[in-house]
Enzyme design. Structure first.
Site, PDB file in Angstrom:
ATOM      1  N   THR A  61       0.848  -1.199   0.000  1.00 15.96           N
ATOM      2  CA  THR A  61       0.000   0.000   0.000  1.00 15.96           C
ATOM      3  C   THR A  61       0.881   1.246   0.000  1.00 15.96           C
ATOM      4  O   THR A  61       0.682   2.168  -0.794  1.00 15.96           O
ATOM      5  CB  THR A  61      -0.946  -0.020   1.215  1.00 15.96           C
ATOM      6  OG1 THR A  61      -1.694  -1.219   1.167  1.00 15.96           O
ATOM      7  CG2 THR A  61      -1.898   1.168   1.196  1.00 15.96           C
ATOM      8  N   LYS A  90       7.395  10.823  21.946  1.00 15.91           N
ATOM      9  CA  LYS A  90       7.347  11.935  22.913  1.00 15.91           C
ATOM     10  C   LYS A  90       5.947  12.251  23.417  1.00 15.91           C
ATOM     11  O   LYS A  90       5.733  13.239  24.102  1.00 15.91           O
ATOM     12  CB  LYS A  90       7.947  13.195  22.271  1.00 15.91           C
ATOM     13  CG  LYS A  90       9.367  13.006  21.772  1.00 15.91           C
ATOM     14  CD  LYS A  90       9.888  14.293  21.151  1.00 15.91           C
ATOM     15  CE  LYS A  90      11.265  14.069  20.542  1.00 15.91           C
ATOM     16  NZ  LYS A  90      11.723  15.234  19.777  1.00 15.91           N
ATOM     17  N   HIS A 139     -10.497  -0.446   4.164  1.00 13.37           N
ATOM     18  CA  HIS A 139      -9.296  -0.291   3.328  1.00 13.37           C
ATOM     19  C   HIS A 139      -9.774   0.081   1.923  1.00 13.37           C
ATOM     20  O   HIS A 139      -9.697  -0.710   0.980  1.00 13.37           O
ATOM     21  CB  HIS A 139      -8.523  -1.614   3.311  1.00 13.37           C
ATOM     22  CG  HIS A 139      -7.110  -1.505   2.841  1.00 13.37           C
ATOM     23  ND1 HIS A 139      -6.607  -0.389   2.190  1.00 13.37           N
ATOM     24  CD2 HIS A 139      -6.073  -2.382   2.916  1.00 13.37           C
ATOM     25  CE1 HIS A 139      -5.339  -0.604   1.891  1.00 13.37           C
ATOM     26  NE2 HIS A 139      -4.981  -1.805   2.329  1.00 13.37           N
TER      27      HIS A 139
HETATM   28  C1  NCD Z   1      -3.971  -5.863   3.580  1.00 12.48           C
HETATM   29  C2  NCD Z   1      -4.063  -4.931   4.767  1.00 12.48           C
HETATM   30  O1  NCD Z   1      -3.066  -4.322   5.173  1.00 12.48           O
HETATM   31  O2  NCD Z   1      -5.168  -4.838   5.279  1.00 12.48           O
HETATM   32  N1  NCD Z   1      -2.797  -5.759   2.827  1.00 12.48           N
HETATM   33  C3  NCD Z   1      -2.636  -4.739   1.941  1.00 12.48           C
HETATM   34  O3  NCD Z   1      -2.942  -3.602   2.193  1.00 12.48           O
HETATM   35  N2  NCD Z   1      -2.156  -5.056   0.734  1.00 12.48           N
HETATM   36  C4  NCD Z   1      -4.252  -7.268   3.951  1.00 12.48           C
HETATM   37  C5  NCD Z   1      -3.421  -7.911   5.007  1.00 12.48           C
HETATM   38  O4  NCD Z   1      -2.526  -7.313   5.591  1.00 12.48           O
HETATM   39  O5  NCD Z   1      -3.683  -9.073   5.255  1.00 12.48           O
END
Ligand code: NCD
Length: 308
Positions: A61, A90, A139
């Site tokens: 990401t 801090k 997400h």
């Molecule tokens: C996901 C997340 O961080 O939620 N990964 C991602 O963003 N590609 C899924 C995961 O971490 O399992």
């Protein structure tokens, strides 16, 4: 377009969650991502500074957002290790951190371990907030790149039959994807998980309200023959409370696909995978998870371009 939060001084656009996006917003972003794929958004944000602030671990990401920022011709500042910031070391408050960043950047891409943190940031910020994952909640940028990937393969999202497999309770990707699919017609969702990691009730309730067909099952083998998309996810162990334990025995193999999958099925995974997809699947035509990860750069260009 994107979630709008009215502040006292001005109207700022944020991408906090999928829930408030409508079909035309999703379609528009998918079409913009296609423009990005064709190289049409290159250098459209020169002179902008984007803060990339990761309070929680990330590989894809963060790197795909930062690659997108570079492709847009903008500059990036930020941190990958919140432990080494004044917030982590801090005792500086989250609110002060956001207000301070407002003076340095034109937008903030933020991942945080608390559900609701993106919404909180949006209520404070006078510049756009892009939620790159808030705890077990949402997400949205992942879901948008997932939709783009499904459209890329099938030409349409309407009518898709998809199985979401794994930790559906703590996995924010499957939460956002479920909300997004409520905007499409003729969708069938199979939720495959152990009993203790089922998709949250508030999501199944919304699916019922919107008349989206869904089934909750606990065996992966039950669904492979019936779907277009197998969306695998890992156990979100970092979100378990102390002493919380869950078992999840799903591992997709090339043989399972060979025996049961229809020709056009695709396997997706937000990644990282741990044991959910055997390496034997990588060389098959079904493996779409690396293409999906690559699509993150195009969709994230689209999101940032749209915010401005
Ligand atoms: C996901 C997340 O961080 O939620 N990964 C991602 O963003 N590609 C899924 C995961 O971490 O399992």
């Amino acid at each position: 377009m994107l979630n709008t939060v009215l502040s006292k001084k001005n109207t700022v656009r944020h991408l906090v969650g999928i829930k408030t996006l409508q079909r035309h917003d999703l379609d528009h972003l998918i079409s913009l991502a296609h423009d990005a794929y064709q190289g049409k958004l290159l250098n459209t944000l020169t002179g902008k500074i984007i803060a990339s602030c990761f309070f929680e671990a990330s590989t894809r990401t963060r790197l795909s957002f930062e690659a997108a920022i570079h492709r847009l011709g903008a500059d990036v500042i930020g941190f990958v290790d919140a432990h080494n910031t004044s917030f982590g070391k801090k005792g500086e408050s989250f609110s002060d951190t956001i207000q301070m960043l407002n003076g340095y950047a034109d937008a903030i891409v933020m991942r945080h371990f608390d559900a609701g943190s993106a919404e909180l940031a949006a209520s404070i910020s006078t510049i756009p907030i892009v939620n790159a994952g808030d705890g077990a909640n949402e997400h949205p940028s992942q879901t948008l790149l997932d939709l783009f990937t499904i459209k890329q393969k099938f030409g349409e999202i309407d009518g898709i039959k998809i199985a979401m497999i794994g930790d559906l309770r703590y996995g924010r990707t499957v939460h956002s994807l479920s909300y997004a699919l409520m905007n499409y017609k003729g969708i069938t969702i199979y939720y495959v998980s152990p009993q203790s990691l089922q998709i949250p009730h508030e999501i199944t309730q919304k699916l019922q309200e919107k008349n989206v067909r869904f089934h909750c099952v606990d065996e992966l083998e039950e669904v492979i023959a019936h779907v277009d998309v197998l969306y695998m996810t890992r156990l979100q162990k970092e979100r378990f409370s102390e002493n919380e334990m869950h078992e999840m025995g799903y591992t997709l193999t090339a043989n399972m696909l060979k025996e049961q999958a229809h020709d056009d099925l695709i396997v997706m995974h937000p990644l990282p995978r741990v044991q959910e997809i055997c390496n034997s699947v990588d060389a098959t035509k079904y493996a779409w998870y690396f293409q999906q990860a690559k699509n993150g750069v195009f969709m994230r260009q689209a999101i940032l371009y749209q915010l401005f």
